[in-house]
Design a protein around this motif. Structure first.
Motif, PDB file in Angstrom:
ATOM      1  N   SER A   5       3.716   2.420  -0.946  1.00  0.00           N
ATOM      2  CA  SER A   5       4.891   1.600  -1.255  1.00  0.00           C
ATOM      3  C   SER A   5       4.793   0.228  -0.611  1.00  0.00           C
ATOM      4  O   SER A   5       5.178  -0.786  -1.215  1.00  0.00           O
ATOM      5  CB  SER A   5       6.168   2.304  -0.783  1.00  0.00           C
ATOM      6  OG  SER A   5       6.346   3.526  -1.444  1.00  0.00           O
ATOM      7  N   THR A  44       3.630  -1.018  -9.399  1.00  0.00           N
ATOM      8  CA  THR A  44       4.366   0.228  -9.186  1.00  0.00           C
ATOM      9  C   THR A  44       3.410   1.373  -8.896  1.00  0.00           C
ATOM     10  O   THR A  44       2.254   1.365  -9.323  1.00  0.00           O
ATOM     11  CB  THR A  44       5.219   0.586 -10.420  1.00  0.00           C
ATOM     12  OG1 THR A  44       4.357   0.708 -11.565  1.00  0.00           O
ATOM     13  CG2 THR A  44       6.267  -0.495 -10.679  1.00  0.00           C
ATOM     14  N   ASP A  51       4.763  -3.047  -3.023  1.00  0.00           N
ATOM     15  CA  ASP A  51       5.776  -4.095  -2.928  1.00  0.00           C
ATOM     16  C   ASP A  51       5.148  -5.451  -2.622  1.00  0.00           C
ATOM     17  O   ASP A  51       5.587  -6.483  -3.135  1.00  0.00           O
ATOM     18  CB  ASP A  51       6.793  -3.747  -1.840  1.00  0.00           C
ATOM     19  CG  ASP A  51       7.647  -2.538  -2.216  1.00  0.00           C
ATOM     20  OD1 ASP A  51       7.710  -2.217  -3.414  1.00  0.00           O
ATOM     21  OD2 ASP A  51       8.224  -1.915  -1.302  1.00  0.00           O
ATOM     22  N   SER A  63      10.006  10.890  -2.223  1.00  0.00           N
ATOM     23  CA  SER A  63       9.623   9.663  -1.526  1.00  0.00           C
ATOM     24  C   SER A  63      10.814   8.754  -1.274  1.00  0.00           C
ATOM     25  O   SER A  63      10.780   7.912  -0.369  1.00  0.00           O
ATOM     26  CB  SER A  63       8.564   8.905  -2.339  1.00  0.00           C
ATOM     27  OG  SER A  63       9.090   8.530  -3.606  1.00  0.00           O
ATOM     28  N   SER A 116       4.462   6.246   1.811  1.00  0.00           N
ATOM     29  CA  SER A 116       4.963   5.084   2.546  1.00  0.00           C
ATOM     30  C   SER A 116       3.960   3.937   2.521  1.00  0.00           C
ATOM     31  O   SER A 116       4.316   2.777   2.266  1.00  0.00           O
ATOM     32  CB  SER A 116       5.285   5.472   3.987  1.00  0.00           C
ATOM     33  OG  SER A 116       6.255   6.489   4.042  1.00  0.00           O
TER      34      SER A 116
END
Length: 523
Positions: free
Chosen positions: A261, A270, A265, A104, A258
């Motif tokens: 993530s 996490t 964020d 990733s 993707s």
């Protein structure tokens, strides 16, 4: 609704899209680590699977099949799609066993945008026959995009006026509604369900006007109620479909990682990417037993659940409830739904991916500077890799080599010209950090090397600029002490702004040197 629509891309009956919108969501809610992620049908995977299905189970020449022959063909295609899902799920489990979740880190933003933008164009052209009411075989193999466009243009005089009208009215409703949902997201209590409204209006219009019999409008037809019996895919076919399952497995992981993530964020938590491989692998493997085609994280459903206030994986169960009601009770109400409406839903769902193409001129301008219009004294370096333990030391060595500060550096030697000709030394360096999507602890230690490099650049008369750095990465760089050597005036939002400043600096330096020569003061 998107589930039935994406089933058209997969070349399977619409009800299979409902199955794929139900079982994977249940499985991922138990195993996934993306709290805001919703799984199910996705346009890119549906398009890739559809191409594989058309190749494995091609439609007979002529396409004039009886009802029984059509059912047999659909059953074979459903089995082929399930086999592809089984194979991709098995491959993702193998990737999990090998702990390949670290892949990733190589999913840079330009790569993902290029993938999704290209897929959006393929989806648009593949849906043109349904929009125009044309019965055309799907083109597969090399240059299928251009073959599809050529076939549509050739058959354009045979377009159905009724289905073309339905498509135009559907897009006229769906596109503005999606635009309103985006622009007034903060003011609306909930999203306007444009797809639901369009499906209801089209179904009622087709039923009351008998469009299917009077104008031969293609409709969804009967949706079987209940759930399919679990069937193990033909394992003898699995080795032959690995060439199709492997890219689908990689795209599944790329899209899901993707999207996970982005929301991780945004909401400060996490994601375990190895666990994500396990979750999506098991999801595809088990759902294939229930006639599902390959599935992944879905952008549209995820955005809808987040806007509705969902904060855990259990929020996906809401969408399961909607799909369950359709499978058990509401299926007959979709009998008269025109397939052209589903094609319009497919196209309108690609809205965000189409808008990404607006960035192509900017990327082309950056590319021309990088590859053709080299300015003497200016060096633009793009580092499209995260700053993490796997790149420890690599970043510093690459910069030193390009700037001529290390052993065997190239910055002051013209490698393309005669051996005895010395090129203009590098005076301004722009570090393009748009591809650095994150920096871990090892990357933070690498930042210390960047700070020391900035000091060495200053001693060598090289002005260092940092451009297009994300907020999270910039925060890591700041905490690591970057601003001890780099001032805020050396940080730029875009590469263009940094390059413009660099050119202005070089021009001023050239004028100053020219003045010194005229005064006889040049050293």
């Amino acid at each position: 609704m998107p589930g039935m629509a994406f089933a058209l891309l997969t070349s399977v009956p619409p009800v299979v899209g409902l199955y794929t919108s139900f079982f994977p969501v249940l499985i991922y809610s138990l195993l996934g680590t993306g709290r805001h992620l919703s799984t199910g049908t996705f346009a890119i995977l549906s398009l890739m699977t559809g191409s594989a299905v058309e190749r494995l189970v091609p439609e007979p020449l002529g396409g004039n099949l009886s009802g029984i022959e059509r059912e047999q063909l659909d059953a074979q295609r459903v089995g082929a799609a399930a086999s592809v899902a089984f194979g991709s799920g098995a491959l993702m489990l193998a990737m999990f066993a090998l702990q390949l979740g670290t892949l990733s880190t190589f999913l840079s933003e330009p790569v993902v945008k290029a993938l999704t933008s290209g897929a959006a164009l393929h989806v648009l052209l593949s849906q043109l026959p349904s929009l125009l009411g044309l019965s055309l075989p799907r083109q597969i193999g090399c240059f299928s995009l251009f073959k599809t466009l050529a076939a549509v243009l050739t058959a354009l005089p045979r377009s159905s006026a009724a289905e073309l009208t339905i498509s135009a009215l559907s897009l006229a409703l769906l596109v503005p509604v999606k635009e309103l949902n985006v622009r007034f997201r903060d003011r609306l209590p909930t999203r306007i369900p444009g797809e639901v409204v369009m499906v209801l209006l089209a179904s009622v219009l087709c039923f009351t006007s008998s469009l299917d019999t009077r104008y031969n409008v293609q409709i969804v037809g009967l949706l079987p109620g209940g759930f399919p019996q679990p069937v193990l895919p033909n394992l003898a076919e699995v080795p032959g479909i690995l060439a199709d399952s492997l890219p689908i497995a990689l795209v599944t992981f790329a899209v899901s990682a993707s999207l996970a993530s982005i929301y991780a964020d945004k909401y400060s938590y996490t994601v375990d990417f190895n666990q994500e491989l396990l979750a999506h692998g098991v999801s595809n493997l088990i759902s294939s037993l229930f006639s599902c085609f390959p599935n992944s994280a879905t952008l549209a459903t995820t955005s809808l659940l987040v806007d509705a206030g969902g904060n855990t994986q259990l929020a996906g169960l809401f969408s399961c409830t909607v799909v369950l009601s359709v499978l058990l009770w509401l299926g007959p109400f979709f009998y008269y739904l025109p397939k052209a409406v589903l094609a319009c839903i497919n196209i309108s769902s690609m809205r965000q991916m189409f808008f990404q193409m607006q960035e192509l001129p900017q990327l082309w301008r950056i590319s021309r500077v990088d590859f053709l219009l080299q300015v003497p004294g200016l060096c633009i370096l793009s580092y499209p890799t995260p700053l993490y333990f796997g790149t420890r030391g690599q970043f510093r060595h690459i910069l030193e080599w390009h700037l001529g500060l290390g052993k065997g550096g190239k910055a002051t030697t013209n490698l393309d010209g005669p051996p005895d000709r010395v090129a203009e030394p590098v005076r301004v360096v722009v570090l393009d950090f748009s591809g650095v999507i994150f920096a871990d602890a090892a990357g933070a230690r690498e930042v210390v090397q960047v700070r020391r490099l900035a000091s060495r650049c200053q001693d060598a008369g090289i002005h260092l600029l940092l451009a297009q750095c994300s907020a999270s990465v910039l925060g890591t760089l700041t905490r690591a002490g970057l601003l001890d050597r780099v001032t805020p005036e050396q940080l730029y939002v875009s590469v263009q702004d940094a390059a413009a400043h660099a050119l202005e600096r070089l021009v001023r330096r050239s004028i100053r040197r020219g003045s010194q020569k005229l005064l006889g003061c040049d050293k």
